[in-house]
Write a protein that holds these residues in place. Structure first.
Motif, PDB file in Angstrom:
ATOM      1  N   MET A 181       0.847  -1.182   0.000  1.00 45.53           N
ATOM      2  CA  MET A 181       0.000   0.000   0.000  1.00 45.53           C
ATOM      3  C   MET A 181       0.880   1.227   0.000  1.00 45.53           C
ATOM      4  O   MET A 181       1.685   1.413   0.884  1.00 45.53           O
ATOM      5  CB  MET A 181      -0.876   0.013   1.241  1.00 45.53           C
ATOM      6  N   ALA A 182       0.706   2.061  -0.998  1.00 45.75           N
ATOM      7  CA  ALA A 182       1.510   3.270  -1.064  1.00 45.75           C
ATOM      8  C   ALA A 182       0.662   4.423  -1.581  1.00 45.75           C
ATOM      9  O   ALA A 182      -0.168   4.235  -2.465  1.00 45.75           O
ATOM     10  CB  ALA A 182       2.706   3.059  -1.976  1.00 45.75           C
ATOM     11  N   SER A 183       0.872   5.577  -1.027  1.00 49.06           N
ATOM     12  CA  SER A 183       0.204   6.797  -1.466  1.00 49.06           C
ATOM     13  C   SER A 183       1.071   7.985  -1.111  1.00 49.06           C
ATOM     14  O   SER A 183       1.882   7.922  -0.190  1.00 49.06           O
ATOM     15  CB  SER A 183      -1.157   6.971  -0.784  1.00 49.06           C
ATOM     16  N   ILE A 184       0.889   9.061  -1.850  1.00 44.86           N
ATOM     17  CA  ILE A 184       1.487  10.345  -1.499  1.00 44.86           C
ATOM     18  C   ILE A 184       0.332  11.270  -1.172  1.00 44.86           C
ATOM     19  O   ILE A 184      -0.583  11.444  -1.988  1.00 44.86           O
ATOM     20  CB  ILE A 184       2.333  10.918  -2.643  1.00 44.86           C
ATOM     21  N   ILE A 185       0.385  11.846   0.012  1.00 44.83           N
ATOM     22  CA  ILE A 185      -0.677  12.732   0.478  1.00 44.83           C
ATOM     23  C   ILE A 185      -0.079  14.113   0.684  1.00 44.83           C
ATOM     24  O   ILE A 185       0.948  14.262   1.344  1.00 44.83           O
ATOM     25  CB  ILE A 185      -1.290  12.209   1.786  1.00 44.83           C
ATOM     26  N   LYS A 186      -0.726  15.116   0.099  1.00 43.29           N
ATOM     27  CA  LYS A 186      -0.251  16.497   0.181  1.00 43.29           C
ATOM     28  C   LYS A 186      -1.100  17.260   1.187  1.00 43.29           C
ATOM     29  O   LYS A 186      -2.318  17.091   1.234  1.00 43.29           O
ATOM     30  CB  LYS A 186      -0.366  17.134  -1.209  1.00 43.29           C
ATOM     31  N   THR A 187      -0.449  18.108   1.981  1.00 38.55           N
ATOM     32  CA  THR A 187      -1.176  18.925   2.946  1.00 38.55           C
ATOM     33  C   THR A 187      -0.409  20.200   3.247  1.00 38.55           C
ATOM     34  O   THR A 187       0.802  20.282   3.026  1.00 38.55           O
ATOM     35  CB  THR A 187      -1.441  18.157   4.263  1.00 38.55           C
ATOM     36  N   SER A 188      -1.111  21.173   3.737  1.00 44.85           N
ATOM     37  CA  SER A 188      -0.535  22.390   4.303  1.00 44.85           C
ATOM     38  C   SER A 188      -1.253  22.624   5.612  1.00 44.85           C
ATOM     39  O   SER A 188      -2.454  22.370   5.716  1.00 44.85           O
ATOM     40  CB  SER A 188      -0.764  23.599   3.392  1.00 44.85           C
ATOM     41  N   ILE A 189      -0.526  23.089   6.612  1.00 48.97           N
ATOM     42  CA  ILE A 189      -1.171  23.374   7.885  1.00 48.97           C
ATOM     43  C   ILE A 189      -0.993  24.845   8.236  1.00 48.97           C
ATOM     44  O   ILE A 189      -0.015  25.471   7.863  1.00 48.97           O
ATOM     45  CB  ILE A 189      -0.663  22.468   9.020  1.00 48.97           C
ATOM     46  N   ASN A 190      -1.962  25.362   8.954  1.00 50.38           N
ATOM     47  CA  ASN A 190      -1.948  26.740   9.415  1.00 50.38           C
ATOM     48  C   ASN A 190      -1.202  26.783  10.744  1.00 50.38           C
ATOM     49  O   ASN A 190      -1.724  26.361  11.773  1.00 50.38           O
ATOM     50  CB  ASN A 190      -3.381  27.253   9.571  1.00 50.38           C
ATOM     51  N   LEU A 191       0.024  27.271  10.711  1.00 49.44           N
ATOM     52  CA  LEU A 191       0.849  27.306  11.919  1.00 49.44           C
ATOM     53  C   LEU A 191       0.270  28.214  12.998  1.00 49.44           C
ATOM     54  O   LEU A 191       0.543  28.011  14.188  1.00 49.44           O
ATOM     55  CB  LEU A 191       2.274  27.739  11.567  1.00 49.44           C
ATOM     56  N   ASN A 192      -0.537  29.184  12.610  1.00 53.18           N
ATOM     57  CA  ASN A 192      -1.150  30.078  13.587  1.00 53.18           C
ATOM     58  C   ASN A 192      -2.192  29.370  14.442  1.00 53.18           C
ATOM     59  O   ASN A 192      -2.558  29.866  15.503  1.00 53.18           O
ATOM     60  CB  ASN A 192      -1.801  31.274  12.886  1.00 53.18           C
ATOM     61  N   GLU A 193      -2.697  28.220  13.988  1.00 51.94           N
ATOM     62  CA  GLU A 193      -3.732  27.488  14.718  1.00 51.94           C
ATOM     63  C   GLU A 193      -3.176  26.464  15.709  1.00 51.94           C
ATOM     64  O   GLU A 193      -3.929  25.844  16.439  1.00 51.94           O
ATOM     65  CB  GLU A 193      -4.669  26.783  13.731  1.00 51.94           C
ATOM     66  N   ILE A 194      -1.864  26.275  15.725  1.00 50.10           N
ATOM     67  CA  ILE A 194      -1.279  25.274  16.624  1.00 50.10           C
ATOM     68  C   ILE A 194      -1.369  25.754  18.070  1.00 50.10           C
ATOM     69  O   ILE A 194      -0.816  26.787  18.417  1.00 50.10           O
ATOM     70  CB  ILE A 194       0.190  24.987  16.254  1.00 50.10           C
ATOM     71  N   PRO A 195      -2.082  24.990  18.910  1.00 48.24           N
ATOM     72  CA  PRO A 195      -2.145  25.365  20.325  1.00 48.24           C
ATOM     73  C   PRO A 195      -0.821  25.039  21.011  1.00 48.24           C
ATOM     74  O   PRO A 195      -0.352  23.902  20.966  1.00 48.24           O
ATOM     75  CB  PRO A 195      -3.289  24.512  20.870  1.00 48.24           C
ATOM     76  N   LYS A 196      -0.215  26.028  21.592  1.00 47.55           N
ATOM     77  CA  LYS A 196       1.115  25.869  22.188  1.00 47.55           C
ATOM     78  C   LYS A 196       1.129  24.832  23.306  1.00 47.55           C
ATOM     79  O   LYS A 196       2.133  24.159  23.515  1.00 47.55           O
ATOM     80  CB  LYS A 196       1.636  27.211  22.724  1.00 47.55           C
ATOM     81  N   ASP A 197      -0.014  24.662  24.004  1.00 46.13           N
ATOM     82  CA  ASP A 197      -0.055  23.699  25.099  1.00 46.13           C
ATOM     83  C   ASP A 197      -0.079  22.249  24.617  1.00 46.13           C
ATOM     84  O   ASP A 197       0.100  21.332  25.406  1.00 46.13           O
ATOM     85  CB  ASP A 197      -1.263  23.969  26.001  1.00 46.13           C
ATOM     86  N   LYS A 198      -0.251  22.030  23.318  1.00 45.79           N
ATOM     87  CA  LYS A 198      -0.265  20.674  22.765  1.00 45.79           C
ATOM     88  C   LYS A 198       1.109  20.242  22.250  1.00 45.79           C
ATOM     89  O   LYS A 198       1.299  19.090  21.879  1.00 45.79           O
ATOM     90  CB  LYS A 198      -1.271  20.572  21.625  1.00 45.79           C
ATOM     91  N   ILE A 199       2.065  21.155  22.203  1.00 50.83           N
ATOM     92  CA  ILE A 199       3.405  20.822  21.722  1.00 50.83           C
ATOM     93  C   ILE A 199       4.133  20.012  22.786  1.00 50.83           C
ATOM     94  O   ILE A 199       4.169  20.380  23.958  1.00 50.83           O
ATOM     95  CB  ILE A 199       4.197  22.100  21.363  1.00 50.83           C
ATOM     96  N   ILE A 200       4.694  18.888  22.361  1.00 42.35           N
ATOM     97  CA  ILE A 200       5.397  17.978  23.271  1.00 42.35           C
ATOM     98  C   ILE A 200       6.898  18.171  23.087  1.00 42.35           C
ATOM     99  O   ILE A 200       7.398  18.143  21.965  1.00 42.35           O
ATOM    100  CB  ILE A 200       5.024  16.514  22.964  1.00 42.35           C
ATOM    101  N   ASN A 201       7.602  18.393  24.185  1.00 41.21           N
ATOM    102  CA  ASN A 201       9.059  18.487  24.145  1.00 41.21           C
ATOM    103  C   ASN A 201       9.637  17.087  24.270  1.00 41.21           C
ATOM    104  O   ASN A 201       9.519  16.455  25.313  1.00 41.21           O
ATOM    105  CB  ASN A 201       9.585  19.384  25.269  1.00 41.21           C
ATOM    106  N   GLY A 202      10.231  16.605  23.192  1.00 42.49           N
ATOM    107  CA  GLY A 202      10.832  15.275  23.180  1.00 42.49           C
ATOM    108  C   GLY A 202      12.338  15.354  23.262  1.00 42.49           C
ATOM    109  O   GLY A 202      12.920  16.436  23.320  1.00 42.49           O
ATOM    110  N   LYS A 203      12.977  14.201  23.224  1.00 39.34           N
ATOM    111  CA  LYS A 203      14.434  14.148  23.316  1.00 39.34           C
ATOM    112  C   LYS A 203      15.100  14.734  22.081  1.00 39.34           C
ATOM    113  O   LYS A 203      16.194  15.271  22.157  1.00 39.34           O
ATOM    114  CB  LYS A 203      14.897  12.701  23.491  1.00 39.34           C
ATOM    115  N   LYS A 204      14.453  14.632  20.930  1.00 38.01           N
ATOM    116  CA  LYS A 204      15.065  15.089  19.678  1.00 38.01           C
ATOM    117  C   LYS A 204      14.373  16.314  19.082  1.00 38.01           C
ATOM    118  O   LYS A 204      14.636  16.664  17.943  1.00 38.01           O
ATOM    119  CB  LYS A 204      15.053  13.955  18.661  1.00 38.01           C
TER     120      LYS A 204
END
Length: 101
Positions: free
Chosen positions: A1-24
């Protein structure tokens, strides 16, 4: 199964409290839905910020970041979105079997 999916996201809509700080780096858990039919703009589904079980249970409004279009597929999982002025792709025929029952 293979597909290419195109998207754009609105960076202004990202809720800062949902960002996870990971090791990398910093991560945003998202969910992408592929609908059976494209919408009036040719989009095949939304990109949303992933919700917790508690948010889903409380019916909290989803945070939409953008939309997706399938631009290429090998035909085994999803269909591509129609291009402007082009007919919609035909559905893949159902496989036939040689079973006697």
């Amino acid at each position: 199964m293979a597909s290419i999916i195109k998207t754009s996201i609105n960076l202004n809509e990202i809720p800062k409290d949902k960002i996870i700080n990971g090791k990398k780096g910093k991560y945003l858990p998202i969910s992408i839905t592929i609908n059976d039919e494209p919408d009036q703009f040719g989009n095949q589904g939304p990109v949303i910020v992933e919700q917790t079980k508690e948010e889903r249970d409380a019916k909290t409004a989803k945070t939409y970041l953008g939309n997706v279009k399938v631009v290429w597929t090998n035909g085994t999982n999803v269909s591509t979105a129609p291009r402007d002025g082009a007919p919609a792709p035909a559905a893949a025929p159902a496989p036939e079997d040689d079973l006697p029952f």
